[in-house]
Motif scaffolding. Sequence first.
Motif, mmCIF file in Angstrom:
data_model
loop_
_atom_site.group_PDB
_atom_site.id
_atom_site.type_symbol
_atom_site.label_atom_id
_atom_site.label_comp_id
_atom_site.label_asym_id
_atom_site.label_seq_id
_atom_site.Cartn_x
_atom_site.Cartn_y
_atom_site.Cartn_z
ATOM 1 N N SER A 293 0.758 -1.361 -0.010
ATOM 2 C CA SER A 293 0.094 -0.142 -0.051
ATOM 3 C C SER A 293 0.943 1.164 -0.075
ATOM 4 C CB SER A 293 -1.044 -0.014 1.157
ATOM 5 O OG SER A 293 -0.123 0.088 2.395
ATOM 6 N N ARG A 294 2.272 1.307 -0.124
ATOM 7 C CA ARG A 294 3.208 2.542 0.005
ATOM 8 C C ARG A 294 3.886 2.232 -1.267
ATOM 9 N NH1 ARG A 294 4.670 -0.141 4.836
ATOM 10 N NH2 ARG A 294 6.736 -0.273 4.137
ATOM 11 N N GLY A 295 4.466 3.404 -1.673
ATOM 12 C CA GLY A 295 5.271 3.648 -3.026
ATOM 13 C C GLY A 295 6.734 3.424 -2.639
ATOM 14 N N ASP A 296 7.063 2.729 -1.452
ATOM 15 C CA ASP A 296 8.453 2.739 -1.207
ATOM 16 C C ASP A 296 9.501 2.093 -2.186
ATOM 17 O OD1 ASP A 296 7.386 3.857 1.188
ATOM 18 O OD2 ASP A 296 8.019 2.296 2.578
ATOM 19 N N TYR A 297 8.937 0.948 -2.968
ATOM 20 C CA TYR A 297 9.276 0.063 -3.958
ATOM 21 C C TYR A 297 8.933 0.306 -5.413
ATOM 22 C CZ TYR A 297 10.855 -2.118 0.384
ATOM 23 O OH TYR A 297 11.555 -2.463 1.728
ATOM 24 N N ASP A 298 8.286 1.613 -5.411
ATOM 25 C CA ASP A 298 8.023 1.533 -6.974
ATOM 26 C C ASP A 298 9.368 2.049 -7.746
ATOM 27 O OD1 ASP A 298 5.529 1.326 -5.796
ATOM 28 O OD2 ASP A 298 4.730 3.453 -6.362
ATOM 29 N N GLY A 299 10.054 2.601 -7.340
ATOM 30 C CA GLY A 299 11.437 2.758 -8.180
ATOM 31 C C GLY A 299 12.111 1.366 -8.622
ATOM 32 N N ALA A 300 12.059 0.672 -7.669
ATOM 33 C CA ALA A 300 12.718 -0.682 -7.711
ATOM 34 C C ALA A 300 11.924 -1.387 -8.875
ATOM 35 C CB ALA A 300 12.901 -1.686 -6.599
ATOM 36 N N VAL A 301 10.617 -1.330 -8.664
ATOM 37 C CA VAL A 301 9.736 -2.237 -9.676
ATOM 38 C C VAL A 301 9.792 -1.546 -10.834
ATOM 39 C CG1 VAL A 301 7.263 -2.542 -10.221
ATOM 40 C CG2 VAL A 301 8.186 -2.699 -8.034
ATOM 41 N N ARG A 302 9.790 -0.350 -11.204
ATOM 42 C CA ARG A 302 10.111 0.364 -12.159
ATOM 43 C C ARG A 302 11.408 -0.074 -13.071
ATOM 44 N NH1 ARG A 302 6.183 3.801 -13.558
ATOM 45 N NH2 ARG A 302 4.762 4.394 -11.855
ATOM 46 N N ALA A 303 12.415 0.068 -12.270
ATOM 47 C CA ALA A 303 13.896 -0.434 -12.984
ATOM 48 C C ALA A 303 13.901 -1.862 -13.272
ATOM 49 C CB ALA A 303 14.934 0.033 -11.649
ATOM 50 N N SER A 304 13.348 -2.779 -12.540
ATOM 51 C CA SER A 304 13.333 -4.164 -13.038
ATOM 52 C C SER A 304 12.544 -4.384 -14.224
ATOM 53 C CB SER A 304 12.875 -4.807 -11.944
ATOM 54 O OG SER A 304 13.154 -6.190 -12.130
ATOM 55 N N HIS A 305 11.324 -3.554 -14.309
ATOM 56 C CA HIS A 305 10.464 -3.620 -15.327
ATOM 57 C C HIS A 305 11.005 -2.881 -16.819
ATOM 58 C CE1 HIS A 305 6.290 -3.423 -17.221
ATOM 59 N NE2 HIS A 305 6.999 -2.326 -17.934
ATOM 60 N N ALA A 306 11.748 -1.753 -16.436
ATOM 61 C CA ALA A 306 12.422 -1.208 -17.592
ATOM 62 C C ALA A 306 13.624 -2.242 -18.280
ATOM 63 C CB ALA A 306 13.055 0.081 -17.323
ATOM 64 N N GLU A 307 14.241 -2.906 -17.320
ATOM 65 C CA GLU A 307 15.256 -3.855 -17.809
ATOM 66 C C GLU A 307 14.651 -4.969 -18.715
ATOM 67 O OE1 GLU A 307 18.894 -6.723 -16.001
ATOM 68 O OE2 GLU A 307 17.921 -5.193 -14.710
ATOM 69 N N ALA A 308 13.309 -5.363 -18.323
ATOM 70 C CA ALA A 308 12.774 -6.445 -19.020
ATOM 71 C C ALA A 308 12.224 -6.000 -20.578
ATOM 72 C CB ALA A 308 11.548 -7.109 -18.243
ATOM 73 N N ILE A 309 11.653 -4.680 -20.373
ATOM 74 C CA ILE A 309 11.107 -4.173 -21.691
ATOM 75 C C ILE A 309 12.242 -3.876 -22.542
ATOM 76 C CG2 ILE A 309 9.880 -2.184 -22.414
ATOM 77 C CD1 ILE A 309 7.892 -4.425 -21.180
ATOM 78 N N ALA A 310 13.401 -3.440 -21.952
ATOM 79 C CA ALA A 310 14.364 -3.258 -22.993
ATOM 80 C C ALA A 310 14.945 -4.265 -23.712
ATOM 81 C CB ALA A 310 15.598 -2.742 -22.143
ATOM 82 N N LEU A 311 14.737 -5.568 -23.365
ATOM 83 C CA LEU A 311 15.026 -6.838 -23.981
ATOM 84 C C LEU A 311 14.287 -6.990 -25.227
ATOM 85 C CD1 LEU A 311 15.450 -8.996 -21.101
ATOM 86 C CD2 LEU A 311 17.410 -8.210 -22.349
ATOM 87 N N LEU A 312 13.045 -6.654 -25.104
ATOM 88 C CA LEU A 312 11.976 -6.914 -26.311
ATOM 89 C C LEU A 312 11.166 -5.805 -26.889
ATOM 90 C CD1 LEU A 312 10.590 -10.323 -25.038
ATOM 91 C CD2 LEU A 312 12.425 -9.996 -26.638
ATOM 92 N N GLY A 313 11.041 -4.665 -26.216
ATOM 93 C CA GLY A 313 10.463 -3.560 -26.522
ATOM 94 C C GLY A 313 9.090 -3.259 -25.790
ATOM 95 N N PRO A 314 8.366 -2.370 -26.131
ATOM 96 C CA PRO A 314 7.383 -2.113 -25.252
ATOM 97 C C PRO A 314 5.954 -2.612 -25.549
ATOM 98 C CG PRO A 314 7.545 -0.297 -26.911
ATOM 99 C CD PRO A 314 8.763 -1.024 -26.980
ATOM 100 N N HIS A 315 5.992 -3.272 -26.316
ATOM 101 C CA HIS A 315 4.602 -4.183 -26.910
ATOM 102 C C HIS A 315 4.888 -5.496 -26.289
ATOM 103 C CE1 HIS A 315 3.793 -0.467 -29.050
ATOM 104 N NE2 HIS A 315 4.813 -0.507 -29.520
ATOM 105 N N VAL A 316 5.029 -5.910 -25.147
ATOM 106 C CA VAL A 316 4.998 -7.237 -24.769
ATOM 107 C C VAL A 316 4.210 -7.213 -23.481
ATOM 108 C CG1 VAL A 316 7.046 -7.746 -25.719
ATOM 109 C CG2 VAL A 316 7.215 -6.718 -23.495
ATOM 110 N N GLY A 317 4.275 -8.254 -22.741
ATOM 111 C CA GLY A 317 3.525 -8.153 -21.540
ATOM 112 C C GLY A 317 4.546 -9.108 -20.531
#
Length: 171
Positions: free
Chosen positions: A122-146
């Motif tokens: 319920s807090r945003g304390d880890y949002d930066g870590a989530v976004r960074a990990s997410h960005a690393e995954a998306i960088a492998l294949l592009g934004p049109h994935v899931g």
Amino acid sequence: MATTATVDFWFDPACPYTWLTSRWVVEAATVRPLDVRWRVMSLAVLNEGRDDDPEGDPEGYLWVPVRICAAVLRQYGQEGLGAFYAALWADRGDGGAKQWMNDPGAALADAGLPPELAEAGSRGDYDGAVRASHAEAIALLGPHVGTPIVAAPDPGGDADARIAFFGPVLS
């Protein structure tokens, strides 16, 4: 003796198809020299700014489990995250078909982790870590994935190359 390969598995913990794929990769690791490295990604982040909401999450509920996963990873590492994710979707003996994940607090306790970690959802304390990990995954294949995204070393022998794919593996 075969060298163990590290397979990165980016997942949104709320996705049932990703859960099925995670069980496939865990099973593969029992018959192949694989080390699964759990990584978080987020359907909430993926769908930000879209006109439609394919996940039907206007209240932002999908942030809750992924924030908890990020907190578990930071505080208890890979082993803790793998145990929490397994407990989040474990059959709790209710006899019904598994349609949705378990209560995060109960899953934390089942994984041997402090149930208080659920408060991170319920807090945003880890949002930066989530976004960074997410960005690393998306960088492998592009934004049109899931979710999930799976990356493994290139079997061709190039030590720096990786092969990545998106999509659930259902069988």
